[in-house]
Design an enzyme around this catalytic site. Structure first.
Site, PDB file in Angstrom:
ATOM      1  N   HIS A 176      -3.765  -4.985   0.274  1.00  0.00           N
ATOM      2  CA  HIS A 176      -3.208  -5.544   1.523  1.00  0.00           C
ATOM      3  C   HIS A 176      -3.291  -7.076   1.508  1.00  0.00           C
ATOM      4  CE1 HIS A 176      -2.878  -1.807   3.953  1.00  0.00           C
ATOM      5  NE2 HIS A 176      -3.802  -1.381   3.103  1.00  0.00           N
ATOM      6  N   CYS A 224       0.835  -1.204   0.000  1.00  0.00           N
ATOM      7  CA  CYS A 224       0.000   0.000   0.000  1.00  0.00           C
ATOM      8  C   CYS A 224       0.875   1.263   0.000  1.00  0.00           C
ATOM      9  CB  CYS A 224      -1.004  -0.048   1.139  1.00  0.00           C
ATOM     10  SG  CYS A 224      -2.480   0.894   0.762  1.00  0.00           S
ATOM     11  N   GLU A 264      -1.790  -9.120   3.313  1.00  0.00           N
ATOM     12  CA  GLU A 264      -1.669  -9.706   4.670  1.00  0.00           C
ATOM     13  C   GLU A 264      -3.027 -10.102   5.250  1.00  0.00           C
ATOM     14  OE1 GLU A 264      -1.167  -6.567   3.821  1.00  0.00           O
ATOM     15  OE2 GLU A 264      -1.698  -5.134   5.401  1.00  0.00           O
TER      16      GLU A 264
HETATM   17  N1  GLN Z   1      -2.039   6.682   2.784  1.00  0.00           N
HETATM   18  C1  GLN Z   1      -2.136   5.932   1.583  1.00  0.00           C
HETATM   19  C2  GLN Z   1      -3.488   6.092   0.908  1.00  0.00           C
HETATM   20  O1  GLN Z   1      -4.451   6.465   1.526  1.00  0.00           O
HETATM   21  C3  GLN Z   1      -1.834   4.467   1.822  1.00  0.00           C
HETATM   22  C4  GLN Z   1      -2.795   3.788   2.719  1.00  0.00           C
HETATM   23  C5  GLN Z   1      -2.301   2.473   3.260  1.00  0.00           C
HETATM   24  O2  GLN Z   1      -1.094   2.202   3.283  1.00  0.00           O
HETATM   25  N2  GLN Z   1      -3.213   1.648   3.745  1.00  0.00           N
HETATM   26  O3  GLN Z   1      -3.618   5.826  -0.252  1.00  0.00           O
END
Ligand code: GLN
Length: 541
Positions: free
Chosen positions: A510, A384, A512
């Site tokens: 994600h 992410c 995970e």
């Molecule tokens: N802050 C980033 C976004 O909102 C990444 C978010 C995250 O790592 N879950 O896109």
């Protein structure tokens, strides 16, 4: 079986006794005996969901396929049971009140005074039975967050009392998890806190059927007898939960104590076969007998609190066992990492994971870390925000866009390689408004991602607002950054990777959240395998 049976799990004496792990372990045993089981959690706080909570407050926010932002215990439920959860599996006081108040505004209470009892408790009871009414489950385990005696838990405890009564004999049980502390000065385990906690439960009209006692030392027969007598439970219903070296050992400890058998007996259900834990035990054996150790640097800004990256840590445990290696995850604070100290910070690190996150703090450290991994050929995995940082690093250091950034960090950047999607631009509310839940991703065949997944289309869970800016895609791709995974409906870039590197991948989603004991996540498994290979090559080189 027509009647869904209910198991309620309450906690006493202190918080953090591991109700979620006990609930998940019991569910695992019941599932392994052939019962269709799920777990749900009711949390007494007023946030509508934990999505708006700082990770320091409540640990990681776990995201389900249907896009619910939930308590991290749901992660344990999924990791143990290998069955996806949903919005219905996590309810907070905020959500309950919101829905009651919305009903009141629509006039659904026909002029009645709206009160905690019966309106809030009815809403809670209805939600407690929602999954049971689908007919998909034989047994529903409901974990009540907080500790018995807390003011905020009262409506839940009252709802459990009513439901136990309404469901009738043999259709529900209450398990109370308590602490039996060891007083070193007296050299004794003490039962009084448990007695008081059971009494508090009784004052609310609930009789515990089973006591699960967290303890650092074995409970003697005498002590079990005493607990049974003074807490009004059968002797066999006093279950010891002794500290374990890993949470994955708790199901077998509970099996040994007979928790599942006592629960089934009280629910008038047959034991069926003995639980089939073959796969689980194989995993446990590999976990406990690693052939090698590798060090992975987890670079993030919430590293002080282990729970902030719970699912990532657990995914490494699954992937480590799959590769028969022990994965030592070493936390590295991105805020204090820079170009000058990077090689010292990453000394002895065999692979690097740049973590998800929000906001500006620590991002330059993350970008430097990506650069180090890329230039030095250290296996790299960005999740992410970690993937976004890899894109920014590439734009800055390969394309020479020195102020390239995400508009989350710098609105004025000349090169917004990560930016907001159009539909996100007018959103004001913070809660539940990110790109959430499962989205599809099409994978290019000639890629690392394809080697990992061996599939053309995958589905993974998201939780972010910002995206790879497609205006820069061609430039970045021509410079060697491969976009190997694309959302087939929106064209958004989901996976980036580098060729001519031992292992370099960044994903916007994600992974995970989907790693379980039965199904370790393929990227984590391949990442660990690549680190192992790289490390062994370095040793023999
Ligand atoms: N802050 C980033 C976004 O909102 C990444 C978010 C995250 O790592 N879950 O896109």
């Amino acid at each position: 079986m027509n009647q869904t049976k209910y198991i309620f799990v309450t906690g006493g004496v202190t918080s953090s006794l591991g109700k979620g792990i006990i609930a998940a372990s019991l569910a695992k045993l019941l599932q392994a005996r052939g019962y269709r089981t799920t777990i749900q959690k009711f949390d007494p706080y007023i946030n509508v969901d934990p999505g708006t909570l700082n990770p320091y407050e409540h640990g990681e926010c776990f995201v389900t396929d249907d896009g619910a932002e939930t308590d991290l215990d749901l992660g344990h439920y999924e990791r143990f049971l290998n069955v996806p959860t949903s919005q219905a599996n996590n309810v907070t006081t905020g959500r309950v009140y919101l829905s009651v108040i919305e009903k009141e505004r629509r006039g659904e209470f026909l002029g009645k005074t709206v009160q905690v009892v019966p309106h809030i408790t009815n809403e809670i009871k209805e939600r407690m039975q929602l999954l049971g009414k689908t007919g998909e489950y034989d047994i529903i385990i409901t974990e009540i967050g907080g500790t018995v005696g807390d003011i905020e838990s009262l409506p839940y405890i009252e709802s459990v009392r009513q439901l136990v009564w309404e469901l009738g004999e043999n259709n529900s049980i209450v398990i109370h998890l308590t602490l039996v502390p060891y007083l070193a000065a007296a050299g004794e385990l003490k039962t009084k806190p448990t007695q008081h906690s059971v009494k508090t439960l009784m004052e609310s009209g609930i009789k515990a059927d089973i006591l699960v006692c967290r303890t650092e030392h074995e409970l003697s027969d005498d002590l079990r007898q005493k607990l049974a007598l003074f807490c009004n439970v059968k002797r066999e219903a006093v279950i010891q939960s002794i500290d374990a070296s890993t949470i994955y050992e708790v199901p077998s400890l509970m099996l040994k104590e007979g928790l599942d058998v006592v629960a089934l007996k009280k629910l008038a259900l047959p034991e069926k076969s003995s639980p089939d834990l073959t796969q689980w035990n194989e995993f446990l054996h590999r976990l406990k007998n690693p052939k090698q150790t590798i060090n992975v640097g987890l670079v993030g800004k919430y590293v002080e609190l282990q729970d902030s990256y719970k699912s990532i840590l657990e995914a490494f445990i699954h992937a480590g066992a799959a590769n028969e290696v022990k994965v030592n995850v070493i936390s590295i604070h991105s805020e204090f990492t820079n170009a000058e100290n990077i090689s010292e910070k990453l000394k002895g690190i065999d692979g690097i994971l740049v973590a998800p996150g929000f906001g500006e703090r620590g991002i330059e450290g993350k970008i430097e870390t990506v650069r180090y991994a890329r230039e030095k050929g250290i296996p790299f995995f960005g999740i992410c925000l970690g993937m976004q940082m890899a894109v920014i690093e590439y734009a800055r250091n390969i394309l020479g866009y020195t102020d390239a950034n995400s508009t989350e960090m710098n609105l004025q950047t000349s090169y917004p390689v990560i930016s907001l999607m159009e539909e996100q631009k007018n959103i004001v509310d913070k809660g539940g408004t990110m790109r959430l839940g499962a989205w599809k991703c099409a994978i290019e065949e000639n890629s690392l991602a394809y080697k990992i997944y061996n599939k053309n289309v995958i589905s993974e869970r998201h939780r972010h607002r910002y995206e790879f800016n497609n205006e820069y895609r061609e430039l970045l791709e021509n410079a060697g950054l491969k976009c190997s995974g694309i959302n087939p409906d929106t064209g958004l870039v989901e996976i980036i990777e580098l060729e001519n590197h031992p292992f370099f991948i960044g994903v916007q989603y994600h992974p995970e959240y989907k790693s379980t004991v039965a199904n370790p996540h393929p990227i984590f498994v391949s990442f660990v395998a690549a680190i192992k290979k790289h490390k062994n090559n370095m040793i023999t080189a």
